[in-house]
Design a protein around this motif. Structure first.
Motif, short mmCIF file in Angstrom:
data_model
loop_
_atom_site.label_atom_id
_atom_site.label_comp_id
_atom_site.label_asym_id
_atom_site.label_seq_id
_atom_site.Cartn_x
_atom_site.Cartn_y
_atom_site.Cartn_z
N ALA A 139 -6.36 47.73 -32.63
CA ALA A 139 -6.36 46.96 -33.88
C ALA A 139 -4.96 46.89 -34.48
CB ALA A 139 -7.36 47.55 -34.88
N TYR A 140 -3.98 46.52 -33.64
CA TYR A 140 -2.62 46.41 -34.15
C TYR A 140 -2.00 45.06 -33.76
CZ TYR A 140 -1.25 48.07 -29.43
OH TYR A 140 -1.09 48.24 -28.07
N ASP A 141 -1.01 44.69 -34.54
CA ASP A 141 -0.29 43.44 -34.33
C ASP A 141 0.82 43.69 -33.31
OD1 ASP A 141 1.19 41.10 -34.50
OD2 ASP A 141 1.24 41.07 -36.69
N PRO A 142 0.88 42.90 -32.22
CA PRO A 142 1.97 43.11 -31.27
C PRO A 142 3.34 42.82 -31.87
CG PRO A 142 0.84 41.05 -30.79
CD PRO A 142 0.02 41.76 -31.84
N ASN A 143 3.34 42.16 -33.04
CA ASN A 143 4.59 41.85 -33.71
C ASN A 143 4.97 42.87 -34.78
OD1 ASN A 143 5.12 39.11 -32.43
ND2 ASN A 143 3.05 38.83 -33.22
N ASP A 144 4.26 43.98 -34.80
CA ASP A 144 4.61 45.07 -35.72
C ASP A 144 6.08 45.44 -35.47
OD1 ASP A 144 4.99 47.88 -36.65
OD2 ASP A 144 2.85 47.75 -37.10
N PRO A 160 6.20 45.82 -16.36
CA PRO A 160 5.11 44.97 -16.84
C PRO A 160 4.24 45.67 -17.88
CG PRO A 160 5.21 45.01 -14.44
CD PRO A 160 6.09 46.11 -14.92
N VAL A 161 3.65 44.86 -18.76
CA VAL A 161 2.70 45.34 -19.76
C VAL A 161 1.40 44.58 -19.59
CG1 VAL A 161 2.21 45.64 -22.22
CG2 VAL A 161 4.58 45.77 -21.39
N VAL A 162 0.33 45.28 -19.25
CA VAL A 162 -1.00 44.67 -19.20
C VAL A 162 -1.58 44.75 -20.60
CG1 VAL A 162 -3.32 44.80 -18.23
CG2 VAL A 162 -1.33 45.32 -16.79
N MET A 163 -1.80 43.60 -21.21
CA MET A 163 -2.22 43.55 -22.61
C MET A 163 -3.59 42.91 -22.75
SD MET A 163 -0.29 41.73 -25.87
CE MET A 163 1.08 42.91 -25.91
N HIS A 164 -4.53 43.65 -23.36
CA HIS A 164 -5.81 43.05 -23.75
C HIS A 164 -5.57 42.36 -25.08
CE1 HIS A 164 -10.41 43.21 -23.82
NE2 HIS A 164 -10.02 42.45 -24.83
N CYS A 165 -5.40 41.04 -25.02
CA CYS A 165 -5.07 40.28 -26.21
C CYS A 165 -6.04 39.14 -26.48
CB CYS A 165 -3.64 39.74 -26.14
SG CYS A 165 -3.15 39.09 -24.53
N GLY A 166 -6.92 38.86 -25.53
CA GLY A 166 -7.96 37.86 -25.76
C GLY A 166 -9.02 38.39 -26.70
N PRO A 171 -13.85 39.20 -31.18
CA PRO A 171 -12.50 39.03 -31.73
C PRO A 171 -12.07 40.21 -32.58
CG PRO A 171 -14.06 37.61 -32.88
CD PRO A 171 -14.79 38.20 -31.71
N GLY A 172 -10.78 40.48 -32.53
CA GLY A 172 -10.18 41.48 -33.41
C GLY A 172 -9.19 40.79 -34.34
N LYS A 173 -8.67 41.52 -35.28
CA LYS A 173 -7.76 40.95 -36.28
C LYS A 173 -6.53 40.35 -35.64
CE LYS A 173 -5.38 42.05 -40.62
NZ LYS A 173 -5.10 43.10 -41.64
N TYR A 174 -6.08 40.93 -34.51
CA TYR A 174 -4.82 40.49 -33.90
C TYR A 174 -5.00 39.93 -32.49
CZ TYR A 174 -2.97 43.16 -37.81
OH TYR A 174 -2.70 43.65 -39.08
N THR A 175 -6.24 39.62 -32.11
CA THR A 175 -6.45 39.03 -30.79
C THR A 175 -6.27 37.52 -30.86
OG1 THR A 175 -8.85 38.87 -31.17
CG2 THR A 175 -8.03 40.88 -30.09
N LEU A 197 -7.60 37.35 -18.08
CA LEU A 197 -7.19 35.95 -18.18
C LEU A 197 -7.27 35.43 -19.61
CD1 LEU A 197 -8.38 34.20 -14.92
CD2 LEU A 197 -6.39 33.46 -16.24
N GLY A 198 -7.21 36.36 -20.58
CA GLY A 198 -7.27 35.98 -21.99
C GLY A 198 -8.65 35.63 -22.49
N MET A 199 -9.69 36.03 -21.77
CA MET A 199 -11.08 35.72 -22.15
C MET A 199 -11.33 35.91 -23.65
SD MET A 199 -14.54 37.68 -20.77
CE MET A 199 -13.99 37.73 -19.06
N PRO A 200 -11.93 34.96 -24.33
CA PRO A 200 -12.41 33.65 -23.87
C PRO A 200 -11.41 32.53 -24.09
CG PRO A 200 -13.23 34.02 -26.07
CD PRO A 200 -12.37 35.23 -25.72
N GLU A 201 -10.18 32.87 -24.57
CA GLU A 201 -9.18 31.83 -24.84
C GLU A 201 -8.39 31.50 -23.58
OE1 GLU A 201 -9.48 34.16 -28.86
OE2 GLU A 201 -9.19 34.74 -26.79
N TYR A 202 -9.12 31.18 -22.52
CA TYR A 202 -8.50 30.96 -21.22
C TYR A 202 -7.41 29.89 -21.29
CZ TYR A 202 -12.79 33.27 -19.50
OH TYR A 202 -13.82 34.14 -19.26
N SER A 203 -7.73 28.75 -21.85
CA SER A 203 -6.79 27.62 -21.85
C SER A 203 -5.51 27.95 -22.61
CB SER A 203 -7.46 26.39 -22.46
OG SER A 203 -8.55 25.96 -21.68
#
Length: 299
Positions: A139-144, A160-166, A171-175, A197-203
Motif C-alpha cells: 500500500a505504498y506509492d512507487p513515487n514516494d 530488474p524489479v518485479v512489481m505488482h502494480c496492476g 485495486p489498491g490506492k497506488y495500483t 502482465l498488469g492484470m487487469p489493466e493489460y492494455s
C-alpha cells in the motif's frame, strides 16, 4: 504432484528445444511468513474473495525439488513486506536462501522507510539479482520520495524489479498504470518487470512497455482458466504480445497457485503465437536478462 504432471512440463520445454524454463515469479519466504500468506488464501481474503486452494502446499525442500523436476533452471524467491521494518530482515533471509539454493536468483525487496536506500545498496552489493515490489500489499506509492534514490540505484545497477502494480485481484490506492507511468518518466532506464502482465489493466501496461524499452511483463497467472474467469485478457492484445516477444517473461506464482504448474504453460501455448514466441518467453528472455546460458544462437 504426480510423475505425469512433471512429465508434461518436461515434454513442453523439450518439444521447444529448450534446456528448461526460467520462471521469474516464484515465492519462497520465511516459513512463518508463508504460512500467513497461505492462511489468507485459505480464508478467501478480501483481495481475492474466491476459493484459492494452494496446489503446492509442501515443505520448502520439496517445493525446490518440484521446480527442479519440472526443469526450471532459474527461479526467484519473491517476498515482500506489508509494513515498515520487515524488508531488511526479509532480505537477510533471501540472501541465505539463495546461498543454499544456487538455482534461485538472489532476490530482495524494499519498502518506503528510513534506511531503504542503505539496505537496498547493501543487497545489490551482496549480489541481489532481482527485487520484488508489491504496491498492493505494501500500500505504498512507487513515487514516494524515499524510494527515488532507490530506483536510480537499481536503474544504474541494471537490477530488474518485479512489481505488482496492476489492480488485480482488487485495486489498491497506488495500483494501476498511472503511478508507474510517473515513475518511468523519471527513471526510464529502470528494468521494470510488470507482474501478472498488469492484470487487469493489460492494455495500459502493454502501452508502457511499448513506450519504454526496459519495461518487461511477466505472465504470472495470466491466460489461465482461473484468471480468465475474473480478468480475461483481450483477444485484441495478442498482436501486441507478439510485437513485444523479447520482453515477455514466464512467471507462475508457484507454489501459491490454484491449479497445476503445467496449466500455465498450456495457457501460453493455446495463445497460438508460435514456438519462437514460446521459446523466448519461457527461457530465452529470462536467460538474457539474468545472464544465463542462451540457446537461441545455437538453434
Amino acid at each position: 504432484m504426480t510423475q505425469t504432471e512433471a512429465d508434461a512440463v518436461v515434454r513442453f520445454w523439450q518439444g521447444l528445444g529448450l534446456p528448461g524454463l526460467v520462471d521469474v515469479h516464484t515465492h519462497f519466504m520465511p516459513e512463518r511468513v508463508l504460512a500467513k500468506v497461505w492462511d489468507y488464501f485459505d480464508s478467501a481474503g478480501p483481495l481475492t474473495g474466491v476459493d484459492w486452494p494452494i496446489t503446492y502446499r509442501h515443505e520448502e525442500e520439496e517445493r525446490v525439488a518440484l521446480l527442479r523436476r519440472f526443469g526450471v533452471r532459474a527461479f526467484t524467491s519473491m517476498l515482500y513486506p506489508h509494513k515498515a521494518g520487515m524488508a531488511a530482515w526479509l532480505n537477510g533471509w533471501a540472501a541465505e536462501f539463495a546461498a543454499r539454493t544456487p538455482d534461485c536468483l538472489h532476490t530482495a525487496t524494499l519498502f518506503p522507510e528510513d534506511g531503504v536506500a542503505a539496505y537496498v545498496r547493501e543487497a545489490v552489493e551482496a549480489g541481489a539479482r532481482v527485487f520484488k515490489s508489491h504496491l498492493q500489499v505494501g500500500a505504498y506509492d512507487p513515487n514516494d520520495e524515499l524510494l527515488d534514490p532507490v530506483w536510480g540505484l537499481l536503474a544504474d545497477a541494471g537490477v530488474p524489479v518485479v512489481m505488482h502494480c496492476g489492480s488485480g485481484p482488487a485495486p489498491g490506492k497506488y495500483t494501476g498504470s498511472e503511478p508507474v507511468g510517473d515513475l518511468l518518466a523519471r527513471h526510464p532506464r529502470l528494468r521494470l518487470v510488470v507482474a501478472h502482465l498488469g492484470m487487469p489493466e493489460y492494455s495500459e501496461f502493454l502501452a508502457l512497455a511499448e513506450r519504454y524499452g526496459e519495461v518487461r511483463l511477466d505472465t504470472t497467472m495470466v491466460f489461465t482458466d482461473f484468471s480468465e474467469r475474473m480478468s480475461p485478457f483481450p483477444v485484441t492484445g495478442r498482436a501486441r504480445l507478439a510485437d513485444l516477444v523479447d520482453r515477455i517473461l514466464l512467471g507462475t506464482d508457484f507454489p501459491n497457485i490454484p491449479y497445476p504448474y503445467a496449466h500455465q504453460l498450456e495457457a501460453l501455448e493455446r495463445l497460438e503465437l508460435g514456438d519462437d514466441w514460446l521459446r523466448a518467453v519461457c527461457y530465452e528472455n529470462g536467460a538474457r536478462l539474468f545472464g544465463l546460458p542462451d540457446v537461441s544462437r545455437s538453434r
